[in-house]
Design a protein around this motif. Structure first.
Motif, short mmCIF file in Angstrom:
data_model
loop_
_atom_site.label_atom_id
_atom_site.label_comp_id
_atom_site.label_asym_id
_atom_site.label_seq_id
_atom_site.Cartn_x
_atom_site.Cartn_y
_atom_site.Cartn_z
N MET A 54 -24.01 12.65 -32.36
CA MET A 54 -25.15 13.56 -32.37
C MET A 54 -24.93 14.69 -31.37
SD MET A 54 -28.92 12.63 -31.09
CE MET A 54 -28.97 11.07 -31.93
N SER A 55 -25.34 15.91 -31.77
CA SER A 55 -25.23 17.03 -30.84
C SER A 55 -26.36 16.92 -29.82
CB SER A 55 -25.32 18.35 -31.61
OG SER A 55 -26.03 19.28 -30.86
N ILE A 56 -25.99 16.93 -28.52
CA ILE A 56 -26.98 16.74 -27.46
C ILE A 56 -28.00 17.88 -27.49
CG2 ILE A 56 -27.33 16.52 -24.97
CD1 ILE A 56 -24.55 15.31 -24.82
N ALA A 57 -27.49 19.10 -27.65
CA ALA A 57 -28.37 20.27 -27.61
C ALA A 57 -29.43 20.19 -28.70
CB ALA A 57 -27.54 21.54 -27.76
N TRP A 87 -35.36 18.24 -30.56
CA TRP A 87 -35.98 17.47 -31.65
C TRP A 87 -37.47 17.25 -31.37
CZ3 TRP A 87 -37.88 12.43 -32.65
CH2 TRP A 87 -37.84 12.05 -33.99
N GLU A 88 -38.27 17.43 -32.41
CA GLU A 88 -39.71 17.32 -32.18
C GLU A 88 -40.36 16.12 -32.84
OE1 GLU A 88 -41.32 20.96 -33.45
OE2 GLU A 88 -40.55 22.08 -31.71
N GLY A 89 -39.64 15.39 -33.67
CA GLY A 89 -40.17 14.16 -34.27
C GLY A 89 -41.16 14.35 -35.38
N ARG A 147 -27.80 10.95 -23.01
CA ARG A 147 -26.46 11.54 -23.07
C ARG A 147 -26.36 12.71 -22.10
NH1 ARG A 147 -23.60 11.32 -27.73
NH2 ARG A 147 -22.04 12.44 -26.57
N ALA A 148 -27.42 13.53 -22.04
CA ALA A 148 -27.42 14.69 -21.16
C ALA A 148 -27.34 14.26 -19.70
CB ALA A 148 -28.67 15.52 -21.40
N LEU A 149 -27.94 13.10 -19.41
CA LEU A 149 -27.89 12.59 -18.04
C LEU A 149 -26.53 12.01 -17.68
CD1 LEU A 149 -31.36 10.82 -17.77
CD2 LEU A 149 -30.63 12.92 -16.61
N GLY A 150 -25.66 11.90 -18.71
CA GLY A 150 -24.31 11.44 -18.43
C GLY A 150 -24.00 10.02 -18.84
N PHE A 151 -24.95 9.36 -19.56
CA PHE A 151 -24.62 8.02 -20.07
C PHE A 151 -23.54 8.16 -21.13
CE2 PHE A 151 -28.60 7.00 -18.09
CZ PHE A 151 -28.48 5.67 -17.75
#
Lengths: 385, 383
Positions: free
Chosen positions: B373-376, B381-383, B288-292
């Motif tokens: 989902m919030s991108i930030a 997120w650490e899993g 998402r951050a990359l713009g997809f």
């Protein structure tokens, strides 16, 4: 107390997952309840059948006619106390959706053959004296809202009267099996006088589909069966006689081995459920490795952690099983009424079976995570931080 | 579109790493199609058999109120009266006689079923369901000989060529087996006159006829009503034989049970997909951050969920095929109908449509969550 808190905490950690998993399990246990309930009901019905009462049908197949006069021959045989002719009288009231089962019978002999058909003395008298009289099962009378004295037009599925239609007006003179302890099967049937049907049917009077034979116990059942069938051998109207139990078990099997089909369906449902629960549980434990490590670090024994995992699973499955079986037992009598077989309630056995399965499932599902955690060293999970 | 594919593809390539999670969807859906498909195989086999039994334009006349032929009787006088009806002067009237024998089933000899024995006249064999002799020879009228339908011989004991059958107390020899459309292959067949003689029967069971061109069923029924001596019901063959099957109720029950199971499978699959996007939170946030666009991400989730459900559906079909394809199903208590079971493309298609539906419905809530989902937060997120 601390356990209760931990179990609830574990289940609430991912509410969506817990709810979805529980819904899946609830549906599986609902199916278990309804389907084994049906099998159980069939078994209960067969168990209530008598070994000392016979059903005599035509050798050509059930549904074929035999002369009513056969009853006289059967009555004269040793060991026979009653021979009651019956003609199938299925039909409906007003709308084909209001179907009922029943028979046109020789009333006095039929009533003696069926002590479990419960009537008051006054009703019995009215039934024997009224040619167009009918006795209606209490459950059926409730369903159609009939009272004693009502005149109701029954539509037969196959009996044509002299006017060329299938309407048979009868007078409700008795309502049988009103008590909860009385047979539920009979409480859903209608019995009319065979003399009434014979007088007004368009053709083929004097025939019966079945003779219900009562025994006096002086001759073994097998011998009576043999002598009835021998009596009519080569007569053009040969008979097949069965004990009541053998007769109905045989008929049920002809419909198809319902039990085997139900077992196969439930086996596939619960195998799938095992996978669903198993993967959800492994997932959940993997996410919480750190927490379990902490528990171990603060002094929980391996058995304590294993017990925690098992309890969490058992609560999730147990609650779902309870909910599924509860919904099943609430809807079961209603479902059964729709197919108009009998008024049945989900038995305690089905509940017991469901709870047993729930416990077994919990153990199977918890096994793998318990094994994973037993090997878990607290230092291992915290090392990464 | 191509971007959707790329993401879906890379997503699916990672799938083997998390099979454990996906198994819930696969086995859930396999159970649904493993119950639905055999049930539909059974009902469609029965329906196909009943369809093939009836012929367009043919009617059957039985005693008033009879729902099966073995409950009917039609006197010789009635047959003559029908032949003499002015409306039917060009019609070919075919009386038939049926009786039953009781035979144990091969699969379980404790189960006894009625097998229909049908007497037809020699001149009818040509018009009557195009009989083809498979083994042995044809019957010779006058002798106590019968043909066995090949499905009846398969499903019941002692109906092979050379066996004798007791019909109404008289012995008959089976001299051949035959194939004919529909339920005929589940019956025994003899010569009309010889069979009635042997059974000491004085009336026929039914009349079959192909209505001549301008005559309608209503005309025939009116003509029968006008003659007070005739107590017969005429109905099209397809209507009459439809009545005799319980396939409709069985199909209804099968759909209800399968639907309940499918709802369960859907809940399980929603769980699977939630877990799947949780595991990929960082990946999704990065994309998402990359713009997809969010739609692309959602499409990839729906595709994954649908494909998993299809894998499950196909697994269920394979199991159904290996267990039931090529076997037979016997039903009916008055007279048995043996229907060959087959997994048809139609049934496979239905099971796949159900799988796709479960997959799409189950993928929807997780797909919505992923797009919201919030991108930030996702990136942290650490899993």
């Amino acid at each position: 107390m601390k356990f209760t808190f931990l179990i609830l905490g574990g289940l609430r950690r991912r509410t969506t997952r817990t709810v979805l998993t529980m819904l899946t399990a609830t549906i599986a246990f609902f199916l278990l309840g309804v389907m084994t309930g049906v099998i159980d009901a069939i078994n209960t019905l067969t168990a209530s059948l008598h070994d000392d009462r016979l059903r005599v049908v035509s050798r050509a197949g059930f549904g074929e006619h035999m002369p009513v006069a056969h009853a006289n021959g059967i009555r004269n045989l040793d060991g026979v106390s009653i021979a009651a002719p019956a003609l199938a009288f299925p039909g409906y009231y007003q709308d084909p959706g209001n179907a009922f089962g029943g028979a046109a019978v020789e009333m006095s002999s039929y009533l003696s053959a069926f002590p479990e058909l419960v009537l008051s003395g006054r009703e019995r008298k009215a039934l024997l004296e009224t040619q167009s009289g009918a006795t209606v099962g209490a459950a059926l009378a409730r369903r159609f809202n009939w009272q004693i004295g009502d005149e109701v037009p029954l539509i037969s599925t196959y009996l044509v009267n002299k006017d060329g239609n299938k309407t048979w007006p009868v007078k409700v003179v008795a309502i049988h099996n009103e008590s909860n302890n009385d047979s539920k099967i009979l409480a859903n049937e209608i019995y009319v006088n065979i003399a009434y049907v014979d007088e007004y049917r368009a053709d083929q009077s004097g025939v019966a589909h079945m003779f219900v034979v009562g025994l006096d116990g002086t001759v073994p059942t097998g011998n009576v069966i043999a002598s009835i069938d021998a009596l009519f051998a080569n007569s053009g109207n040969e008979t097949s006689s069965f004990s009541e139990k053998a007769f109905f078990t045989n008929r049920l099997q002809q419909v198809g081995d319902v039990g085997a089909v139900v077992r196969a369906i439930l086996a596939s449902v619960f195998f799938a459920l095992l996978i669903v629960l198993g993967s959800a549980s492994i997932q959940s434990v993997n996410e919480r490795k750190k927490e379990f490590g902490t528990l171990k670090a603060i002094g929980f024994s391996a058995a304590g952690v294993a017990g925690l995992i098992f309890s969490e699973t058992a609560v999730l499955i147990g609650v779902s099983a309870f909910a599924g079986l509860l919904i099943a037992s609430i809807s079961f009598p209603f479902l059964f009424e729709q197919i108009a077989v009998a008024n049945m309630y989900l038995s305690a056995d089905v509940w017991l079976l469901g709870m047993n399965i729930a416990l077994t499932l919990s153990a199977l599902v918890a096994l793998r995570p318990m094994f994973l955690l037993a090997r878990l060293e607290p230092a291992q999970v915290h090392a990464r931080v | 579109m191509s971007r959707t594919w790329q993401i879906t593809l890379s997503n699916l390539q990672a799938l083997p790493g998390r099979w454990g999670n996906s198994l819930a969807t696969i086995f859930g859906m396999a159970a649904v199609s493993g119950v639905l498909a055999p049930a539909l195989m059974m009902t469609s086999a029965l329906e196909a058999t009943m369809d093939a039994t009836s012929r367009d334009g043919w009617v059957i006349l039985v005693r008033q109120g009879a729902v099966v032929e073995s409950m009917s009787s039609v006197s010789r006088a009635s047959v003559e009266l029908v032949r003499a009806l002015p409306a039917l002067k060009d019609a070919d009237v075919h009386p038939q006689f049926v009786t039953n024998v009781v035979k144990p089933r091969r699969e379980n000899s404790a189960i006894l079923s009625s097998v229909l024995v049908r007497g037809i006249s020699a001149r009818d064999t040509a018009t009557w369901g195009a009989q083809r002799i498979i083994t042995g020879r044809n019957i010779i009228p006058g002798r106590h000989e019968l043909l066995a339908g090949y499905l009846a011989a398969q499903a019941f004991e002692r109906l092979t060529v050379g066996s004798t059958v007791l019909v109404n107390g008289v012995e008959w020899l089976i001299v051949g087996s035959f194939e004919a459309p529909g339920a005929a292959s589940s019956e025994l067949r003899g010569d009309l006159a010889t069979l009635m003689d042997g059974a000491k029967a004085t009336s026929y069971s039914s009349i079959r006829m192909n209505l001549p061109e301008p005559v309608q069923l209503a005309d025939l029924n009116a003509a029968i009503q006008d003659d007070r001596r005739l107590k017969l019901d005429a109905s099209p063959e397809e209507e009459f034989f439809e009545l005799g099957t319980s396939a409709v109720l069985f199909e209804f029950v099968a759909y209800v049970v399968s639907t309940i199971m499918a709802v369960g499978a859907t809940f399980a699959s929603i769980n699977v997909m939630y877990t799947s996007i949780d595991n990929r939170t960082l990946e999704i946030a990065t994309l998402r951050a990359l713009g997809f666009p969010a739609g692309t991400i959602a499409a990839s989730i729906l595709t994954e969920s649908t494909l998993l459900a299809i894998v499950g559906g196909v697994l269920g079909l394979l199991i159904s095929w290996s267990l039931f394809h090529g076997t037979t199903h016997t039903s009916g208590s008055m007279s048995s109908v043996v229907a060959p079971l087959g997994l048809s493309p139609d049934i496979a298609g239905t099971a796949l449509v159900w799988s796709i539906a479960v997959g799409l419905v189950a993928g929807l809530p997780p797909a919505v969550r992923a797009t919201r989902m919030s991108i930030a937060e996702g990136l942290r997120w650490e899993g």
